[in-house]
Design a protein around this motif. Structure first.
Motif, mmCIF file in Angstrom:
data_model
loop_
_atom_site.group_PDB
_atom_site.id
_atom_site.type_symbol
_atom_site.label_atom_id
_atom_site.label_comp_id
_atom_site.label_asym_id
_atom_site.label_seq_id
_atom_site.Cartn_x
_atom_site.Cartn_y
_atom_site.Cartn_z
ATOM 1 N N TYR B 31 0.853 -1.185 0.000
ATOM 2 C CA TYR B 31 0.000 0.000 0.000
ATOM 3 C C TYR B 31 0.888 1.233 0.000
ATOM 4 O O TYR B 31 1.841 1.315 0.769
ATOM 5 N N TYR B 33 1.126 5.677 -0.370
ATOM 6 C CA TYR B 33 0.387 6.905 -0.076
ATOM 7 C C TYR B 33 1.233 8.126 -0.396
ATOM 8 O O TYR B 33 2.455 8.089 -0.328
ATOM 9 N N TYR B 35 1.184 12.182 0.981
ATOM 10 C CA TYR B 35 0.658 13.215 1.865
ATOM 11 C C TYR B 35 1.417 14.507 1.574
ATOM 12 O O TYR B 35 2.510 14.480 1.018
ATOM 13 N N PHE B 45 -3.668 14.101 3.846
ATOM 14 C CA PHE B 45 -3.734 12.956 2.939
ATOM 15 C C PHE B 45 -4.035 13.418 1.521
ATOM 16 O O PHE B 45 -4.908 14.274 1.318
ATOM 17 N N GLU B 56 -8.145 5.449 -2.740
ATOM 18 C CA GLU B 56 -8.850 6.590 -2.172
ATOM 19 C C GLU B 56 -8.078 7.865 -2.467
ATOM 20 O O GLU B 56 -6.855 7.831 -2.556
ATOM 21 N N PHE B 91 5.175 14.017 1.250
ATOM 22 C CA PHE B 91 5.661 12.790 1.869
ATOM 23 C C PHE B 91 5.041 11.570 1.196
ATOM 24 O O PHE B 91 3.834 11.504 0.981
ATOM 25 N N GLN B 98 -3.134 -3.586 4.403
ATOM 26 C CA GLN B 98 -4.174 -2.722 4.937
ATOM 27 C C GLN B 98 -4.224 -2.880 6.454
ATOM 28 O O GLN B 98 -3.932 -3.931 6.987
ATOM 29 N N GLU B 101 0.627 -0.128 10.177
ATOM 30 C CA GLU B 101 1.253 1.177 10.269
ATOM 31 C C GLU B 101 1.903 1.600 8.962
ATOM 32 O O GLU B 101 2.426 0.777 8.214
ATOM 33 N N ALA B 102 1.854 2.909 8.717
ATOM 34 C CA ALA B 102 2.473 3.491 7.539
ATOM 35 C C ALA B 102 3.821 4.089 7.914
ATOM 36 O O ALA B 102 3.964 4.742 8.944
ATOM 37 N N PHE B 104 6.823 6.649 6.742
ATOM 38 C CA PHE B 104 6.967 7.838 5.911
ATOM 39 C C PHE B 104 8.405 8.024 5.442
ATOM 40 O O PHE B 104 9.352 7.695 6.160
ATOM 41 N N GLY B 105 8.546 8.578 4.248
ATOM 42 C CA GLY B 105 9.844 8.993 3.760
ATOM 43 C C GLY B 105 10.231 10.345 4.330
ATOM 44 O O GLY B 105 9.483 10.949 5.112
#
Lengths: 111, 113
Positions: B31, B33, B35, B45, B56, B91, B98, B101-102, B104-105
């Motif tokens: 997954y 994303y 941001y 988001f 989404e 980011f 799913q 935890e995500a 981040f870069g």
């Protein structure tokens, strides 16, 4: 309904003290509540997270308290250290996908 | 320790130009994303991506934005015609599946002049 409200905006704590940051949410479908720590020029780093089936989670000096009925959760940093000085964001999501972040709290720990 | 890698760290572009922000998610994550964080404000988001399609997107993610996973490792965000208000820290994040935890870069600081 998607908002997460965070307070205070800034916080100054003496070394060794307890730092407390609070968040409130409205969407009862949220089921994942992480806290992120961000240093200047860096990305948010996951600190600790909780799901609504427990009221408290502790990892080292960091504790999340969760009040489902009040739709509030908070981060407690025990024995705060100068290295903890950073911006802290609470967040909430349904299914840990689309995170809704709070406004952030700039924490300063005075030596 | 595996990490999300973003390039470039800082990009300056003229208003109206196209920019592509690049990300290499953690290798076993599925997954992805994007941001963004306007200076001094909260993280917002933009979009989530799974199985080669958008799962989404937010109101911010309008027709000027697109995402792509052009190969097995990269995940890109394209802004077709940049506006001054697109100036922000962007980011990339990834999660293994799913409901987990995500990560981040470090972010790409985009400055539109």
């Amino acid at each position: 309904q998607q908002q997460v409200k965070q307070s205070p905006q800034s916080l100054i704590v003496q070394k060794g003290g307890i730092s407390i940051i609070n968040c409130a949410y409205e969407n009862t479908a949220f089921d994942y509540f992480p806290w992120y720590q961000q240093f200047p020029g860096k990305g948010p780093a996951l600190l600790i997270a909780i799901r609504p089936d427990v009221s408290e989670k502790k990892e080292g000096r960091f504790t999340i308290s969760f009040n489902k009925s009040a739709k509030q959760f908070s981060l407690h940093i025990m024995d705060s250290q100068p290295g903890d000085s950073a911006t802290y964001f609470c967040a909430a999501s349904q299914g840990a996908q689309k995170l809704v972040f709070g406004q952030g709290t700039r924490l300063t720990i005075n030596p | 320790e595996p990490e999300v890698t973003q390039t470039p760290s800082h990009q300056v572009t003229q208003m109206g130009q196209e920019v592509i922000l690049r990300c290499v998610p953690i290798s076993n994550h599925l997954y992805f994303y994007w941001y963004r964080q306007i200076l001094g404000q909260k993280v917002e988001f933009l979009v989530s991506f799974y199985n080669n399609e958008i799962s989404e997107k937010s109101e911010i993610f309008d027709d000027q934005f697109s995402v792509e996973r052009p190969d097995g490792s990269n995940f890109t965000l394209k802004i077709r015609s940049t506006k001054l208000e697109d100036s922000a820290m962007y980011f990339c994040a990834s999660s293994v599946r799913q409901n987990t935890e995500a990560f981040f870069g470090q972010g790409t600081r985009l400055t539109v002049v």
